[in-house]
Design a protein around this motif. Structure first.
Motif, PDB file in Angstrom:
ATOM      1  N   LEU A  24     168.494 -26.584  39.996  1.00 24.44           N
ATOM      2  CA  LEU A  24     168.760 -26.276  41.403  1.00 24.44           C
ATOM      3  C   LEU A  24     169.026 -24.775  41.501  1.00 24.44           C
ATOM      4  CD1 LEU A  24     169.171 -27.339  44.291  1.00 24.44           C
ATOM      5  CD2 LEU A  24     171.599 -27.606  43.740  1.00 24.44           C
ATOM      6  N   PHE A  25     168.064 -24.034  42.047  1.00 26.78           N
ATOM      7  CA  PHE A  25     168.151 -22.575  42.086  1.00 26.78           C
ATOM      8  C   PHE A  25     168.923 -22.121  43.315  1.00 26.78           C
ATOM      9  CE2 PHE A  25     166.569 -18.236  42.715  1.00 26.78           C
ATOM     10  CZ  PHE A  25     166.546 -17.735  41.423  1.00 26.78           C
ATOM     11  N   ARG A  26     169.924 -21.289  43.125  1.00 25.01           N
ATOM     12  CA  ARG A  26     170.712 -20.725  44.222  1.00 25.01           C
ATOM     13  C   ARG A  26     170.068 -19.406  44.616  1.00 25.01           C
ATOM     14  NH1 ARG A  26     174.103 -25.163  45.218  1.00 25.01           N
ATOM     15  NH2 ARG A  26     174.952 -25.884  43.243  1.00 25.01           N
ATOM     16  N   ARG A  63     168.559  -7.983  39.898  1.00 22.71           N
ATOM     17  CA  ARG A  63     169.317  -8.393  41.081  1.00 22.71           C
ATOM     18  C   ARG A  63     170.735  -7.830  41.084  1.00 22.71           C
ATOM     19  NH1 ARG A  63     168.726 -14.522  40.729  1.00 22.71           N
ATOM     20  NH2 ARG A  63     167.282 -14.245  38.990  1.00 22.71           N
ATOM     21  N   LEU A 125     174.730 -13.079  39.707  1.00 24.10           N
ATOM     22  CA  LEU A 125     175.022 -14.482  39.419  1.00 24.10           C
ATOM     23  C   LEU A 125     175.407 -14.690  37.959  1.00 24.10           C
ATOM     24  CD1 LEU A 125     173.137 -17.483  40.806  1.00 24.10           C
ATOM     25  CD2 LEU A 125     173.182 -17.248  38.327  1.00 24.10           C
ATOM     26  N   ALA A 127     175.478 -17.460  35.171  1.00 24.44           N
ATOM     27  CA  ALA A 127     175.013 -18.801  34.784  1.00 24.44           C
ATOM     28  C   ALA A 127     175.602 -19.103  33.401  1.00 24.44           C
ATOM     29  CB  ALA A 127     173.498 -18.868  34.840  1.00 24.44           C
ATOM     30  N   LEU A 155     178.021 -20.119  38.726  1.00 22.82           N
ATOM     31  CA  LEU A 155     177.670 -21.534  38.537  1.00 22.82           C
ATOM     32  C   LEU A 155     178.659 -22.093  37.521  1.00 22.82           C
ATOM     33  CD1 LEU A 155     173.760 -21.193  38.330  1.00 22.82           C
ATOM     34  CD2 LEU A 155     175.220 -21.421  40.364  1.00 22.82           C
TER      35      LEU A 155
HETATM   36  N1  HPA Z   1     169.956 -18.796  40.952  1.00 22.32           N
HETATM   37  C1  HPA Z   1     169.637 -17.532  40.739  1.00 22.32           C
HETATM   38  N2  HPA Z   1     169.537 -16.998  39.530  1.00 22.32           N
HETATM   39  C2  HPA Z   1     169.760 -17.770  38.481  1.00 22.32           C
HETATM   40  C3  HPA Z   1     170.112 -19.102  38.636  1.00 22.32           C
HETATM   41  C4  HPA Z   1     170.215 -19.654  39.946  1.00 22.32           C
HETATM   42  O1  HPA Z   1     170.527 -20.833  40.180  1.00 22.32           O
HETATM   43  N3  HPA Z   1     170.288 -19.596  37.389  1.00 22.32           N
HETATM   44  C5  HPA Z   1     170.076 -18.587  36.524  1.00 22.32           C
HETATM   45  N4  HPA Z   1     169.758 -17.484  37.174  1.00 22.32           N
END
Ligand code: HPA
Ligand code: PRP
Length: 175
Positions: A24-26, A63, A125, A127, A155
């Motif tokens: 599930l990508f945020r 990012r 982000l 992860a 996350l």
């Molecule tokens: N969203 C954005 N970047 C990411 C994600 C995510 O869920 N997981 C790892 N990098």
């Protein structure tokens, strides 16, 4: 106001099965696209670190740059990029880290951080924490003091924070 404070999580979009099935990508692009949400995110990060004596803000390609640069500007600090292998032109330090498949190398210029400098590391982000751990290693190789590690999104179910024990970790949005 009648609508209350802006909720940053309202501007994160969930994309199922990206980049692969079961993930599930945020997606942060709706937040970046909305002027009030983007400004609120940057202002809240700046408020959290104002008075923390940050001297340099390190941003993680790509990012991470989006948040690190305006934050450096507001805090009155310089900005230092952590880049993927082969992009930085001058003398670099590098760290190799594990990905799900294979490895990646990130680099920083050797003259980017002075020993003892108070550094804030910023990424969009958290992860697994692999990427930011590599950035931390670069800062510490140059003798920098990691005064904080900041994210827009964490996350929590991937337990990246466990790799950052002993450090001051802050995230504006947690899932
Ligand atoms: N969203 C954005 N970047 C990411 C994600 C995510 O869920 N997981 C790892 N990098
Ligand atoms: C994403 C994200 C973080 C990292 C988080 O970057 O922007 O840097 O993954 O994952 P981790 O905590 O498991 O290391 P990505 O490598 O997709 O690069 P990009 O910023 O250039 O899109």
């Amino acid at each position: 106001s009648a609508s209350g404070p802006l909720r940053l999580e309202d501007w994160i979009r969930d994309i199922p099965d990206f980049p692969q099935k079961g993930v599930l990508f945020r997606d942060i692009t709706p937040l970046l696209q909305n002027p009030e949400a983007f400004r609120a995110a940057i202002d809240r990060l700046a408020a959290h670190y104002s008075g923390a004596g940050i001297q340099t803000v390190v941003g993680v390609e790509s990012r991470g740059f989006i948040f690190a640069a305006p934050l450096a500007y507001l805090l009155g600090c310089g900005f230092v990029p952590v880049r993927k292998f082969g992009k930085l032109p001058a003398k670099t330090v590098s760290v190799e880290y594990a990905l799900e498949y294979g490895t990646n190398i990130v680099e920083m210029h050797t003259d980017a951080i002075k020993p003892g400098e108070r550094v804030l590391i910023v990424d969009d982000l958290l992860a697994t924490g692999g990427t930011v751990s590599a950035a931390m290693e670069l800062v510490e190789k140059l003798g920098g003091h990691i005064a904080g590690i900041a994210f827009l999104v964490e996350l929590t179910y991937l337990k990246g924070r466990e790799r950052l024990k002993g450090y001051d970790v802050f995230a504006l949005i947690k899932y």
